[in-house]
Write a protein that holds these residues in place. Structure first.
Motif, PDB file in Angstrom:
ATOM      1  N   THR A  37       0.868  -1.174   0.000  1.00  0.00           N
ATOM      2  CA  THR A  37       0.000   0.000   0.000  1.00  0.00           C
ATOM      3  C   THR A  37       0.905   1.224   0.000  1.00  0.00           C
ATOM      4  O   THR A  37       2.125   1.099   0.138  1.00  0.00           O
ATOM      5  CB  THR A  37      -0.906   0.052   1.262  1.00  0.00           C
ATOM      6  OG1 THR A  37      -0.113   0.416   2.392  1.00  0.00           O
ATOM      7  CG2 THR A  37      -1.629  -1.263   1.509  1.00  0.00           C
ATOM      8  N   PRO A  38       0.340   2.419  -0.123  1.00  0.00           N
ATOM      9  CA  PRO A  38       1.195   3.606  -0.041  1.00  0.00           C
ATOM     10  C   PRO A  38       1.938   3.732   1.295  1.00  0.00           C
ATOM     11  O   PRO A  38       2.949   4.425   1.366  1.00  0.00           O
ATOM     12  CB  PRO A  38       0.203   4.759  -0.227  1.00  0.00           C
ATOM     13  CG  PRO A  38      -0.918   4.163  -1.024  1.00  0.00           C
ATOM     14  CD  PRO A  38      -1.037   2.758  -0.501  1.00  0.00           C
ATOM     15  N   SER A  39       1.475   3.044   2.341  1.00  0.00           N
ATOM     16  CA  SER A  39       2.111   3.188   3.655  1.00  0.00           C
ATOM     17  C   SER A  39       2.545   1.859   4.278  1.00  0.00           C
ATOM     18  O   SER A  39       2.832   1.804   5.474  1.00  0.00           O
ATOM     19  CB  SER A  39       1.155   3.902   4.615  1.00  0.00           C
ATOM     20  OG  SER A  39      -0.014   3.133   4.794  1.00  0.00           O
ATOM     21  N   ARG A  40       2.606   0.806   3.484  1.00  0.00           N
ATOM     22  CA  ARG A  40       3.026  -0.505   3.998  1.00  0.00           C
ATOM     23  C   ARG A  40       3.873  -1.227   2.959  1.00  0.00           C
ATOM     24  O   ARG A  40       3.510  -1.283   1.783  1.00  0.00           O
ATOM     25  CB  ARG A  40       1.817  -1.383   4.326  1.00  0.00           C
ATOM     26  CG  ARG A  40       0.998  -0.881   5.484  1.00  0.00           C
ATOM     27  CD  ARG A  40      -0.194  -1.790   5.720  1.00  0.00           C
ATOM     28  NE  ARG A  40      -1.022  -1.265   6.771  1.00  0.00           N
ATOM     29  CZ  ARG A  40      -0.908  -1.626   8.052  1.00  0.00           C
ATOM     30  NH1 ARG A  40      -0.028  -2.514   8.410  1.00  0.00           N
ATOM     31  NH2 ARG A  40      -1.700  -1.091   8.960  1.00  0.00           N
ATOM     32  N   CYS A  41       4.979  -1.785   3.436  1.00  0.00           N
ATOM     33  CA  CYS A  41       5.818  -2.571   2.540  1.00  0.00           C
ATOM     34  C   CYS A  41       6.452  -3.716   3.321  1.00  0.00           C
ATOM     35  O   CYS A  41       6.277  -3.836   4.532  1.00  0.00           O
ATOM     36  CB  CYS A  41       6.870  -1.693   1.869  1.00  0.00           C
ATOM     37  SG  CYS A  41       8.098  -0.996   2.969  1.00  0.00           S
ATOM     38  N   VAL A  42       7.182  -4.549   2.609  1.00  0.00           N
ATOM     39  CA  VAL A  42       7.880  -5.679   3.211  1.00  0.00           C
ATOM     40  C   VAL A  42       9.347  -5.561   2.822  1.00  0.00           C
ATOM     41  O   VAL A  42       9.673  -5.310   1.660  1.00  0.00           O
ATOM     42  CB  VAL A  42       7.303  -7.032   2.720  1.00  0.00           C
ATOM     43  CG1 VAL A  42       8.105  -8.205   3.277  1.00  0.00           C
ATOM     44  CG2 VAL A  42       5.831  -7.154   3.098  1.00  0.00           C
ATOM     45  N   VAL A  43      10.218  -5.750   3.814  1.00  0.00           N
ATOM     46  CA  VAL A  43      11.664  -5.728   3.601  1.00  0.00           C
ATOM     47  C   VAL A  43      12.162  -7.160   3.707  1.00  0.00           C
ATOM     48  O   VAL A  43      11.672  -7.952   4.526  1.00  0.00           O
ATOM     49  CB  VAL A  43      12.356  -4.821   4.638  1.00  0.00           C
ATOM     50  CG1 VAL A  43      13.868  -4.850   4.468  1.00  0.00           C
ATOM     51  CG2 VAL A  43      11.830  -3.402   4.538  1.00  0.00           C
ATOM     52  N   SER A  44      13.163  -7.485   2.886  1.00  0.00           N
ATOM     53  CA  SER A  44      13.663  -8.845   2.792  1.00  0.00           C
ATOM     54  C   SER A  44      15.184  -8.820   2.842  1.00  0.00           C
ATOM     55  O   SER A  44      15.809  -7.889   2.333  1.00  0.00           O
ATOM     56  CB  SER A  44      13.174  -9.417   1.458  1.00  0.00           C
ATOM     57  OG  SER A  44      13.421 -10.776   1.343  1.00  0.00           O
ATOM     58  N   PHE A 137       2.472  -4.448  -5.774  1.00  0.00           N
ATOM     59  CA  PHE A 137       1.039  -4.651  -5.602  1.00  0.00           C
ATOM     60  C   PHE A 137       0.306  -3.315  -5.548  1.00  0.00           C
ATOM     61  O   PHE A 137      -0.718  -3.133  -6.211  1.00  0.00           O
ATOM     62  CB  PHE A 137       0.770  -5.467  -4.327  1.00  0.00           C
ATOM     63  CG  PHE A 137      -0.685  -5.752  -4.094  1.00  0.00           C
ATOM     64  CD1 PHE A 137      -1.305  -6.776  -4.775  1.00  0.00           C
ATOM     65  CD2 PHE A 137      -1.432  -4.986  -3.221  1.00  0.00           C
ATOM     66  CE1 PHE A 137      -2.653  -7.048  -4.577  1.00  0.00           C
ATOM     67  CE2 PHE A 137      -2.772  -5.242  -3.011  1.00  0.00           C
ATOM     68  CZ  PHE A 137      -3.387  -6.277  -3.695  1.00  0.00           C
ATOM     69  N   SER A 138       0.811  -2.373  -4.786  1.00  0.00           N
ATOM     70  CA  SER A 138       0.151  -1.072  -4.632  1.00  0.00           C
ATOM     71  C   SER A 138       0.006  -0.358  -5.977  1.00  0.00           C
ATOM     72  O   SER A 138      -1.068   0.158  -6.301  1.00  0.00           O
ATOM     73  CB  SER A 138       0.940  -0.194  -3.659  1.00  0.00           C
ATOM     74  OG  SER A 138       0.294   1.031  -3.441  1.00  0.00           O
ATOM     75  N   GLN A 139       1.056  -0.345  -6.754  1.00  0.00           N
ATOM     76  CA  GLN A 139       0.993   0.288  -8.073  1.00  0.00           C
ATOM     77  C   GLN A 139       0.026  -0.460  -8.979  1.00  0.00           C
ATOM     78  O   GLN A 139      -0.696   0.149  -9.772  1.00  0.00           O
ATOM     79  CB  GLN A 139       2.387   0.346  -8.699  1.00  0.00           C
ATOM     80  CG  GLN A 139       2.436   1.168  -9.967  1.00  0.00           C
ATOM     81  CD  GLN A 139       3.852   1.264 -10.533  1.00  0.00           C
ATOM     82  OE1 GLN A 139       4.828   0.920  -9.883  1.00  0.00           O
ATOM     83  NE2 GLN A 139       3.948   1.730 -11.756  1.00  0.00           N
TER      84      GLN A 139
END
Length: 185
Positions: A37-44, A137-139
């Motif tokens: 989302t514009p304010s949620r991501c996942v770091v790997s 996903f957000s885009q």
């Protein structure tokens, strides 16, 4: 799957920051793996690096003076990160042997966040990019919202993706979001 499982063990961390806001924290082989989302991501990345990031985010980082919520994902590897790089070339060769073709049904690419092109769909390197690069996903949701009156179906258990889509909803666009299978358990 075998190529990915052959890579070193890694970890993934969901964070309540945008991919731009998390960028200053990315060190020691960490990558943005998913932009949900514009304010949620996942770091790997490597387990120790993810653990250090998690500790840092929970200790009131930077000038914000507030903790950043984060959740470790249950995964064995650092998918969509540089740790997958050794699998890219062999996977490209596997896809080349499968002779990918143009899609019969248009779909939004998780690599670009835009509609797939025939050239991308036929390019083995495009499919291998899924291993290494962030899922956009957000885009992709924003791309789908360019056309009104969308009905979205989450295929699989739960409603996590539908919840992410709802974070993109604005008064002028309220898509119908359906689930195919309820929450597990």
């Amino acid at each position: 799957g075998r190529l990915m499982q052959m890579q070193p063990v890694g970890a993934m961390l969901a964070v309540t920051l945008s991919h731009k806001d998390i960028a200053p924290f990315l060190r020691s082989g960490l990558s943005v793996a998913v932009v949900n989302t514009p304010s949620r991501c996942v770091v790997s990345g490597p387990v120790k690096s993810i653990q250090a990031l998690e500790e840092r985010l929970l200790k009131e980082p930077g000038d914000t003076k507030k903790k950043v919520c984060c959740t470790r994902l249950r995964t064995s590897h650092a998918f969509h990160s540089e740790m997958m790089e050794p699998a890219v070339a062999p996977f490209t060769e596997c896809v080349r042997k499968a002779c990918p073709a143009s899609p019969a049904i248009p779909f939004v690419s998780n690599v670009t966040g835009t509609w797939i092109t025939d050239d991308q769909a036929k390019d083995p390197a495009y499919w291998a990019a899924h291993l290494r690069h962030a899922v956009r996903f957000s885009q992709g949701v924003e791309t789908l919202f360019h056309e009104p009156d969308r009905i979205l179906l989450e295929v699989g258990p739960g409603n996590t993706l539908g919840a992410f889509v709802r974070q993109h909803v604005k008064p002028d666009r309220r898509p119908l979001i359906l689930t195919s299978i309820g929450q597990p358990g």
